[in-house]
Design an enzyme around this catalytic site. Structure first.
Site, mmCIF file in Angstrom:
data_model
loop_
_atom_site.group_PDB
_atom_site.id
_atom_site.type_symbol
_atom_site.label_atom_id
_atom_site.label_comp_id
_atom_site.label_asym_id
_atom_site.label_seq_id
_atom_site.Cartn_x
_atom_site.Cartn_y
_atom_site.Cartn_z
ATOM 1 N N THR A 1 0.822 -1.203 0.000
ATOM 2 C CA THR A 1 0.000 0.000 0.000
ATOM 3 C C THR A 1 0.860 1.257 0.000
ATOM 4 O OG1 THR A 1 -1.673 -1.178 1.290
ATOM 5 C CG2 THR A 1 -1.827 1.219 1.236
ATOM 6 N N THR A 2 1.884 1.274 0.867
ATOM 7 C CA THR A 2 2.752 2.434 0.988
ATOM 8 C C THR A 2 3.515 2.692 -0.306
ATOM 9 O OG1 THR A 2 2.997 1.808 3.298
ATOM 10 C CG2 THR A 2 4.461 3.534 2.499
ATOM 11 N N ILE B 1 5.589 -4.636 10.052
ATOM 12 C CA ILE B 1 5.766 -4.147 8.678
ATOM 13 C C ILE B 1 5.367 -2.684 8.738
ATOM 14 C CG2 ILE B 1 5.024 -4.358 6.284
ATOM 15 C CD1 ILE B 1 4.721 -7.366 6.762
ATOM 16 N N LYS C 1 0.130 -10.115 8.492
ATOM 17 C CA LYS C 1 0.284 -8.702 8.825
ATOM 18 C C LYS C 1 -1.078 -8.238 9.305
ATOM 19 C CE LYS C 1 1.248 -4.098 6.945
ATOM 20 N NZ LYS C 1 1.539 -3.280 5.744
ATOM 21 N N TYR D 1 -2.391 -10.405 4.619
ATOM 22 C CA TYR D 1 -2.464 -8.993 5.034
ATOM 23 C C TYR D 1 -3.920 -8.653 5.302
ATOM 24 C CZ TYR D 1 -1.714 -3.881 4.717
ATOM 25 O OH TYR D 1 -1.674 -2.527 4.971
ATOM 26 N N ARG E 1 -9.185 -0.685 4.628
ATOM 27 C CA ARG E 1 -8.844 -0.270 3.268
ATOM 28 C C ARG E 1 -9.508 -1.146 2.224
ATOM 29 N NH1 ARG E 1 -3.781 3.395 3.114
ATOM 30 N NH2 ARG E 1 -4.409 3.530 0.937
ATOM 31 N N TYR F 1 -12.709 -4.745 -2.797
ATOM 32 C CA TYR F 1 -13.899 -4.458 -3.595
ATOM 33 C C TYR F 1 -14.804 -5.676 -3.783
ATOM 34 C CZ TYR F 1 -17.038 -2.593 -7.135
ATOM 35 O OH TYR F 1 -18.151 -2.195 -7.806
#
Length: 294
Positions: free
Chosen positions: A46-47, A206, A164, A135, A140, A109
């Protein structure tokens, strides 16, 4: 054996002003992270703005990182997708390129059922044959991995080795560790909850914060793992204002702004993300100054 213990950096992807990936700057940042004692590089998460990359570009960045890091620390490739076939293909390519592991975000989604998630992760890991960290970040993705689902995947699939956890719910973390009998590598996905997760049997983080303070985050984790729980806790509490500032807008807007404030030249963000609002930049800058980064 864990892919890594300690502080892995959820690394940013530097961009040129024309929004192409700045590979020269990426190499520079990778070297800074390794010299700063980061324990693992997590690329294209994501980052790293992976959501705005084409599949070809995504894999180019992963291959570049693996080549430059050259096994000095483990490279974990973000290869999750809301399309199982896409995740399978990217995960296989990452394995072939030499990644030590993959990070697989829940399918966004689509809102898969828990049985759908089991099928999704089983298919990816059976075909890619590379250690995988799940994850869980429902805020999100709109899709939550339940503890029972994680436990089943850990028990029934060979390559699911870690999680994560970024739900923010410590009770969920405790239940995961209970149902897995501790047989899962737990990493905090939230910089403000590293020590609480370590206290429940976690082995690292992380981290977004590691982009700007890699040695600090590494030391915070290793203090805990070496028995200095009080020292680790003090470091966690000291970092809280900066952690809050790094999430004053959606990640990675603030962390890229922070790196640019430090003169690291990470460039702009790809749309739909926008540059940090002035009032938030002021908060971020103050937190960085108080932390000793500026």
């Amino acid at each position: 054996m864990a892919i890594f213990k300690g502080a892995g950096v959820a690394i940013v992807t530097p961009m040129k002003n024309n929004l192409e990936v700045n590979y020269e700057k990426l190499e520079e940042i990778l070297e800074e992270q390794i010299s700063g004692q980061t324990d693992s590089i997590i690329i294209c998460g994501t980052t790293g703005e992976s959501a705005t990359m084409s599949e070809e570009e995504h894999m180019d960045v992963i291959r570049f990182t693996i080549e430059r890091v050259n096994h000095r620390v483990p490279v974990i490739a973000g290869t999750g997708s809301n399309c199982t076939a896409t995740a399978v293909q990217m995960s296989k390519e990452a394995a072939e390129a030499g990644a030590e592991g993959i990070l697989l975000v829940t399918p966004y989604y689509n809102k898969a059922t828990q049985n759908g998630l089991i099928a999704h992760y089983t298919k990816i890991t059976d075909e890619a044959k590379i250690p995988a960290i799940l994850y869980n970040v429902p805020s999100r993705t709109g899709c939550s991995l339940q503890p029972e689902t994680i436990a089943k995947l850990v028990k029934d699939t060979e390559y699911v080795v870690g999680i994560k956890e970024a739900s923010g719910d410590i009770s969920t973390v405790a239940k995961i560790m209970h149902l897995c009998d501790g047989n899962i590598d737990m990493y905090s996905g939230n910089d403000d909850q590293v020590v609480p997760l370590l206290s429940l049997g976690g082995i690292g983080v992380i981290s977004v914060l590691s982009n700007i303070a890699p040695t600090y985050v590494h030391d915070m984790v290793y203090k805990y793992l070496s028995g200095d729980t009080e020292g680790s806790c003090q470091m966690q509490l000291k970092a809280l204002p900066l952690c809050d500032a790094l999430f004053c807008e959606v990640n990675p807007i603030p962390v890229k702004a922070a790196m640019n404030l430090m003169g690291k030249g990470c460039g702009p963000l790809r749309g739909p993300l926008t540059e940090i609002e002035p009032q938030h930049e002021a908060v971020l800058k103050k937190a960085m100054q108080e932390f000793g980064l500026l």
